[in-house]
Design a protein around this motif. Structure first.
Motif, short mmCIF file in Angstrom:
data_model
loop_
_atom_site.label_atom_id
_atom_site.label_comp_id
_atom_site.label_asym_id
_atom_site.label_seq_id
_atom_site.Cartn_x
_atom_site.Cartn_y
_atom_site.Cartn_z
N UNK A 1 49.90 -20.57 41.01
CA UNK A 1 48.60 -21.24 40.92
C UNK A 1 48.27 -21.64 39.49
N UNK A 2 48.90 -20.95 38.53
CA UNK A 2 48.71 -21.28 37.12
C UNK A 2 49.77 -22.24 36.61
N UNK A 3 50.60 -22.75 37.52
CA UNK A 3 51.62 -23.72 37.14
C UNK A 3 52.92 -23.12 36.66
N UNK A 4 53.16 -21.85 37.01
CA UNK A 4 54.37 -21.17 36.56
C UNK A 4 55.40 -21.12 37.67
N UNK A 5 56.66 -21.11 37.27
CA UNK A 5 57.75 -20.94 38.22
C UNK A 5 58.73 -19.90 37.71
N UNK A 6 59.42 -19.27 38.63
CA UNK A 6 60.42 -18.27 38.28
C UNK A 6 61.65 -18.95 37.71
N UNK A 7 62.05 -18.54 36.51
CA UNK A 7 63.21 -19.12 35.86
C UNK A 7 64.44 -18.22 35.88
N UNK A 8 64.20 -16.91 35.91
CA UNK A 8 65.35 -16.00 35.84
C UNK A 8 65.00 -14.67 36.49
N UNK A 9 65.86 -14.20 37.38
CA UNK A 9 65.72 -12.88 38.00
C UNK A 9 66.76 -11.94 37.39
N UNK A 10 66.31 -10.80 36.92
CA UNK A 10 67.18 -9.81 36.31
C UNK A 10 67.13 -8.52 37.13
N UNK A 11 68.08 -7.64 36.94
CA UNK A 11 68.08 -6.39 37.72
C UNK A 11 66.81 -5.56 37.51
N UNK B 1 43.00 -16.05 31.72
CA UNK B 1 42.49 -16.99 30.71
C UNK B 1 43.50 -17.16 29.57
N UNK B 2 44.06 -16.05 29.11
CA UNK B 2 45.04 -16.10 28.03
C UNK B 2 46.27 -16.91 28.43
N UNK B 3 46.71 -16.72 29.66
CA UNK B 3 47.87 -17.45 30.16
C UNK B 3 47.57 -18.93 30.29
N UNK B 4 46.41 -19.26 30.87
CA UNK B 4 46.05 -20.67 31.08
C UNK B 4 45.89 -21.42 29.76
N UNK B 5 45.33 -20.78 28.76
CA UNK B 5 45.06 -21.45 27.49
C UNK B 5 46.30 -21.55 26.60
N UNK B 6 47.18 -20.56 26.66
CA UNK B 6 48.33 -20.51 25.74
C UNK B 6 49.66 -20.89 26.37
N UNK B 7 49.76 -20.76 27.70
CA UNK B 7 50.99 -21.09 28.44
C UNK B 7 52.22 -20.38 27.85
N UNK B 8 52.14 -19.07 27.70
CA UNK B 8 53.27 -18.32 27.13
C UNK B 8 54.40 -18.13 28.12
N UNK B 9 55.57 -17.79 27.61
CA UNK B 9 56.65 -17.29 28.44
C UNK B 9 56.22 -15.91 28.94
N UNK B 10 56.51 -15.62 30.21
CA UNK B 10 56.13 -14.33 30.79
C UNK B 10 57.39 -13.55 31.18
N UNK B 11 57.48 -12.34 30.69
CA UNK B 11 58.59 -11.44 31.03
C UNK B 11 57.97 -10.24 31.73
N UNK B 12 58.13 -10.18 33.05
CA UNK B 12 57.33 -9.26 33.86
C UNK B 12 58.21 -8.40 34.76
#
Length: 281
Positions: A260-270, A233-244
């Motif tokens: 499914x929430x409309x997100x795509x991978x922008x950067x892969x780190x080690x 819910x927090x992600x859908x309502x605020x559309x934050x950047x995600x660092x996971x």
């Protein structure tokens, strides 16, 4: 001590000379001498760090970063890997990752969530360098939570960084916190059952009901997908950047859920660290 240092220097020079001049034909002996040379280098570095650790006033390291004075209370820098790395480099842990993340969040000033805050490395970066309006530093491990609190206080962030001593999962419940590895306090894991450890409260991020969330960082030692589900819910309502941080066995499920929430991978780190944003960004 001076005599011992002199002996080590002599041995190091002798090894280097032997490798260079007389042992090229004996590959096994050469390998052993190179290994001994590396061991001496490692011991010298450990001794240097230990001397630096013992000299820290009040076990506090300070440095400047992007014009901001940063202070770190590092009481376990002689053992814990994260604290030791901060002491060694005199900057943030995983600073290259933070700089890459900065490219995506430099214009965002809302709320940041630091799930798996450890001693506050990322929370301090978000609050002092990025200047988010507030940061929720979530860390259930009592072995580091008092260090986190001290780092909040010595950086005058009491009004901006809010510490929450709970675990994060897909729903509100109870879980068990394992024993903390002394050399990596951040590797402490939560288990639902069949696990000997300290029982703690866990919550879903959605239960915080936060507004204006611009960033969610998740580093939960194998529980990232549960945390994402509990933050839907927090992600859908605020559309934050995600660092996971996603372990290998989590990645596919985590990426599918975020797609499914409309997100795509922008950067892969080690080491399994990923930056996701909304597909349109």
């Amino acid at each position: 001590m001076a005599v011992m240092m002199g002996i080590k220097k002599y041995i190091k020079a002798a090894i280097a000379g032997a490798i260079r001049d007389g042992l090229n034909g004996d590959s096994e002996l050469r390998r052993q001498l190179i290994a001994l040379q590396e061991q001496i280098k490692h011991e010298n570095e450990e001794n240097r760090l230990n001397d630096l650790y013992l000299s820290l006033p009040g076990q506090v390291l300070d440095f400047f970063y992007r014009g901001q004075k940063i202070k770190f209370f590092l009481p376990n820098a002689n053992i814990d890997g994260i604290q030791k790395q901060i002491l060694r480099t005199k900057t943030f842990y995983e600073v290259a990752f933070l700089e890459k993340l900065y490219e995506y969040i430099k214009d965002k000033k809302g709320v940041a969530i630091d799930a798996g805050a450890n001693i506050g490395n990322h929370s301090l970066f978000f609050s002092k360098v990025c200047n988010f309006s507030s940061c929720y530093a979530i860390e259930p491990n009592p072995a580091v939570s008092h260090i986190l609190q001290r780092n909040i206080e010595i950086n005058d962030l009491d009004a901006k960084v809010h510490r929450i001593s709970k675990g994060i999962s897909s729903e509100n419940s109870h879980m068990f916190l394992g024993v903390s590895p002394q050399d990596n306090l951040g590797a402490t894991k939560l288990q639902k059952e069949g696990f000997i450890g300290t029982e703690i409260d866990v919550i879903a991020l959605d239960q915080l009901d936060l507004k204006d969330v611009d960033l969610i960082k998740i580093d939960l030692e194998g529980m990232a997908v549960e945390a994402l589900i509990g933050a839907e819910k927090t992600i859908a309502q605020n559309q934050p950047v995600l660092f996971v941080e996603l372990f290998d066995d989590e990645f596919k499920e985590g990426q599918t859920f975020l797609a499914k929430l409309g997100y795509e991978l922008k950067c892969s780190l080690p080491w399994g660290n990923y930056i996701f944003t909304r597909a349109a960004e």
